[in-house]
Write a protein that holds these residues in place. Sequence first.
Motif, PDB file in Angstrom:
ATOM      1  N   ALA A 196       0.817  -1.216   0.000  1.00 47.47           N
ATOM      2  CA  ALA A 196       0.000   0.000   0.000  1.00 47.47           C
ATOM      3  C   ALA A 196       0.850   1.264   0.000  1.00 47.47           C
ATOM      4  O   ALA A 196       1.981   1.280   0.511  1.00 47.47           O
ATOM      5  CB  ALA A 196      -0.926   0.002   1.211  1.00 47.47           C
ATOM      6  N   GLU A 197       0.282   2.322  -0.550  1.00 56.29           N
ATOM      7  CA  GLU A 197       0.861   3.658  -0.369  1.00 56.29           C
ATOM      8  C   GLU A 197       0.575   4.094   1.064  1.00 56.29           C
ATOM      9  O   GLU A 197      -0.578   4.109   1.492  1.00 56.29           O
ATOM     10  CB  GLU A 197       0.223   4.647  -1.347  1.00 56.29           C
ATOM     11  N   ALA A 198       1.610   4.446   1.804  1.00 57.95           N
ATOM     12  CA  ALA A 198       1.445   4.824   3.217  1.00 57.95           C
ATOM     13  C   ALA A 198       1.701   6.314   3.398  1.00 57.95           C
ATOM     14  O   ALA A 198       2.647   6.877   2.837  1.00 57.95           O
ATOM     15  CB  ALA A 198       2.403   4.024   4.093  1.00 57.95           C
ATOM     16  N   ILE A 199       0.838   6.930   4.207  1.00 56.47           N
ATOM     17  CA  ILE A 199       0.954   8.356   4.507  1.00 56.47           C
ATOM     18  C   ILE A 199       0.839   8.540   6.018  1.00 56.47           C
ATOM     19  O   ILE A 199      -0.062   7.974   6.653  1.00 56.47           O
ATOM     20  CB  ILE A 199      -0.164   9.168   3.814  1.00 56.47           C
ATOM     21  N   GLY A 200       1.728   9.313   6.604  1.00 55.11           N
ATOM     22  CA  GLY A 200       1.661   9.659   8.018  1.00 55.11           C
ATOM     23  C   GLY A 200       1.389  11.139   8.187  1.00 55.11           C
ATOM     24  O   GLY A 200       1.967  11.961   7.455  1.00 55.11           O
ATOM     25  N   ILE A 201       0.533  11.481   9.122  1.00 55.01           N
ATOM     26  CA  ILE A 201       0.149  12.880   9.344  1.00 55.01           C
ATOM     27  C   ILE A 201       0.310  13.210  10.818  1.00 55.01           C
ATOM     28  O   ILE A 201      -0.155  12.467  11.686  1.00 55.01           O
ATOM     29  CB  ILE A 201      -1.310  13.125   8.896  1.00 55.01           C
ATOM     30  N   ASP A 202       0.961  14.337  11.113  1.00 57.42           N
ATOM     31  CA  ASP A 202       1.150  14.758  12.497  1.00 57.42           C
ATOM     32  C   ASP A 202       1.379  16.265  12.523  1.00 57.42           C
ATOM     33  O   ASP A 202       1.795  16.869  11.520  1.00 57.42           O
ATOM     34  CB  ASP A 202       2.351  14.033  13.120  1.00 57.42           C
ATOM     35  N   THR A 203       1.118  16.871  13.677  1.00 58.09           N
ATOM     36  CA  THR A 203       1.343  18.313  13.827  1.00 58.09           C
ATOM     37  C   THR A 203       2.758  18.642  14.281  1.00 58.09           C
ATOM     38  O   THR A 203       3.170  19.794  14.226  1.00 58.09           O
ATOM     39  CB  THR A 203       0.366  18.907  14.863  1.00 58.09           C
ATOM     40  N   SER A 204       3.498  17.647  14.752  1.00 56.44           N
ATOM     41  CA  SER A 204       4.780  17.896  15.409  1.00 56.44           C
ATOM     42  C   SER A 204       5.961  17.775  14.455  1.00 56.44           C
ATOM     43  O   SER A 204       6.255  16.683  13.956  1.00 56.44           O
ATOM     44  CB  SER A 204       4.969  16.903  16.559  1.00 56.44           C
ATOM     45  N   PRO A 205       6.703  18.852  14.219  1.00 53.71           N
ATOM     46  CA  PRO A 205       7.899  18.764  13.383  1.00 53.71           C
ATOM     47  C   PRO A 205       8.935  17.799  13.946  1.00 53.71           C
ATOM     48  O   PRO A 205       9.603  17.087  13.191  1.00 53.71           O
ATOM     49  CB  PRO A 205       8.424  20.208  13.357  1.00 53.71           C
TER      50      PRO A 205
ATOM     51  N   VAL B 107      11.743  12.471  13.096  1.00 51.01           N
ATOM     52  CA  VAL B 107      12.135  11.117  13.490  1.00 51.01           C
ATOM     53  C   VAL B 107      11.450  10.086  12.587  1.00 51.01           C
ATOM     54  O   VAL B 107      12.066   9.099  12.166  1.00 51.01           O
ATOM     55  CB  VAL B 107      11.790  10.866  14.967  1.00 51.01           C
ATOM     56  N   ALA B 108      10.180  10.317  12.276  1.00 56.36           N
ATOM     57  CA  ALA B 108       9.441   9.382  11.416  1.00 56.36           C
ATOM     58  C   ALA B 108      10.073   9.291  10.032  1.00 56.36           C
ATOM     59  O   ALA B 108      10.180   8.195   9.448  1.00 56.36           O
ATOM     60  CB  ALA B 108       7.988   9.822  11.302  1.00 56.36           C
ATOM     61  N   ARG B 109      10.511  10.420   9.481  1.00 55.70           N
ATOM     62  CA  ARG B 109      11.116  10.411   8.140  1.00 55.70           C
ATOM     63  C   ARG B 109      12.441   9.672   8.116  1.00 55.70           C
ATOM     64  O   ARG B 109      12.781   9.010   7.136  1.00 55.70           O
ATOM     65  CB  ARG B 109      11.277  11.849   7.648  1.00 55.70           C
ATOM     66  N   LYS B 110      13.190   9.758   9.211  1.00 59.89           N
ATOM     67  CA  LYS B 110      14.432   8.987   9.302  1.00 59.89           C
ATOM     68  C   LYS B 110      14.127   7.489   9.433  1.00 59.89           C
ATOM     69  O   LYS B 110      14.841   6.647   8.891  1.00 59.89           O
ATOM     70  CB  LYS B 110      15.252   9.459  10.498  1.00 59.89           C
ATOM     71  N   ARG B 111      13.087   7.195  10.138  1.00 59.79           N
ATOM     72  CA  ARG B 111      12.707   5.799  10.375  1.00 59.79           C
ATOM     73  C   ARG B 111      12.186   5.150   9.099  1.00 59.79           C
ATOM     74  O   ARG B 111      12.474   3.974   8.824  1.00 59.79           O
ATOM     75  CB  ARG B 111      11.642   5.776  11.471  1.00 59.79           C
ATOM     76  N   MET B 112      11.389   5.892   8.329  1.00 57.49           N
ATOM     77  CA  MET B 112      10.763   5.357   7.116  1.00 57.49           C
ATOM     78  C   MET B 112      10.977   6.360   5.973  1.00 57.49           C
ATOM     79  O   MET B 112      10.058   7.088   5.585  1.00 57.49           O
ATOM     80  CB  MET B 112       9.271   5.112   7.359  1.00 57.49           C
TER      81      MET B 112
ATOM     82  N   HIS C 167      11.126   6.291   2.839  1.00 59.80           N
ATOM     83  CA  HIS C 167      10.391   6.172   1.580  1.00 59.80           C
ATOM     84  C   HIS C 167       8.887   6.353   1.768  1.00 59.80           C
ATOM     85  O   HIS C 167       8.113   6.105   0.836  1.00 59.80           O
ATOM     86  CB  HIS C 167      10.688   4.823   0.926  1.00 59.80           C
ATOM     87  N   THR C 168       8.484   6.781   2.949  1.00 62.66           N
ATOM     88  CA  THR C 168       7.069   7.006   3.247  1.00 62.66           C
ATOM     89  C   THR C 168       6.776   8.505   3.257  1.00 62.66           C
ATOM     90  O   THR C 168       7.622   9.313   3.647  1.00 62.66           O
ATOM     91  CB  THR C 168       6.706   6.398   4.617  1.00 62.66           C
ATOM     92  N   THR C 169       5.585   8.885   2.825  1.00 70.54           N
ATOM     93  CA  THR C 169       5.177  10.288   2.814  1.00 70.54           C
ATOM     94  C   THR C 169       4.678  10.697   4.196  1.00 70.54           C
ATOM     95  O   THR C 169       3.750  10.073   4.737  1.00 70.54           O
ATOM     96  CB  THR C 169       4.057  10.518   1.784  1.00 70.54           C
ATOM     97  N   PHE C 170       5.271  11.724   4.765  1.00 71.71           N
ATOM     98  CA  PHE C 170       4.825  12.271   6.046  1.00 71.71           C
ATOM     99  C   PHE C 170       4.472  13.741   5.849  1.00 71.71           C
ATOM    100  O   PHE C 170       5.224  14.500   5.239  1.00 71.71           O
ATOM    101  CB  PHE C 170       5.907  12.115   7.120  1.00 71.71           C
ATOM    102  N   ILE C 171       3.321  14.115   6.387  1.00 71.80           N
ATOM    103  CA  ILE C 171       2.768  15.456   6.161  1.00 71.80           C
ATOM    104  C   ILE C 171       2.530  16.133   7.503  1.00 71.80           C
ATOM    105  O   ILE C 171       1.952  15.529   8.418  1.00 71.80           O
ATOM    106  CB  ILE C 171       1.433  15.362   5.386  1.00 71.80           C
TER     107      ILE C 171
END
Length: 257
Positions: free
Chosen positions: A57-66, A71-76, A78-82
């Motif tokens: 699946a295409e995975a997207i993560g959404i959060d208010t916290s920079p 940390v999420a972008r380093k962990r994953m 190749h995943t889109t985080f917004i």
Amino acid sequence: MVADWNARLYLKFEDERTRPARDLVTQIPLEAAKRIVDLGCGPGNSTEILAGRYPEAEAIGIDTSPDMLAVARKRMPHTTFIEADVASYRLDEPADVILANAVLQWVPDHAVLFPHLISQLTPGGVLAVQMPDNLNEPTHVGMRAVAAQGPWADALADAAKARTILPSSAYYYDLLSVHAMQVDLWRTTYHHPLASPAAIVEWMKGTGLRPFLDPLDEAQKQDFLAAYEARLTQDYPPRADGRVLLAFPRLFLVARR
């Protein structure tokens, strides 16, 4: 206003915090998904579990916290985080799964929020939610009591009343069943053995204590934490092995559109 979340503090108890997400994801009644969304993804621990269940699946993560998103972008990578507010963000196209693990308890007006989230699912898509239901536990009763009794009482008056007890399971069933063809809900109390009351304080510093600590200066924070730990020492006596046992109730909701 609560300052940015601290990913390092949150991840001190990563295994304990991630276990409810694992339990929730296993109950999603879909064999396959093309698009999955993790609302309030934090440092990506729950996103990782959801993507593991649906690797195609295409995975997207959404959060208010920079900080959490970094940390999420380093962990994953190749995943889109917004960076966005989960309460108002609108997906550009429907998702097969929307996961919200330990985030919606911070968002008001569930009577509007939950139908809004279900409306962003594909037909047959699933909304999977886990919310801490612990405001009546000694951890939270204690922080409200300490906030009301100290020299910081005026500064913390808003923090002490900012969150309300979750509505009943029946409330959520009635709310979701109007918009979903299948609703599953359950309540689980996890019991976490921790080293000491000080460890409970460290746990709470990453989440529930945030609104109480952010308005205080450094000296007030230390005094507040000392008073809070003293309160927890009474509420959480040592068990047979010397540890303390943190009871943590959580409410789970799975609704299929």
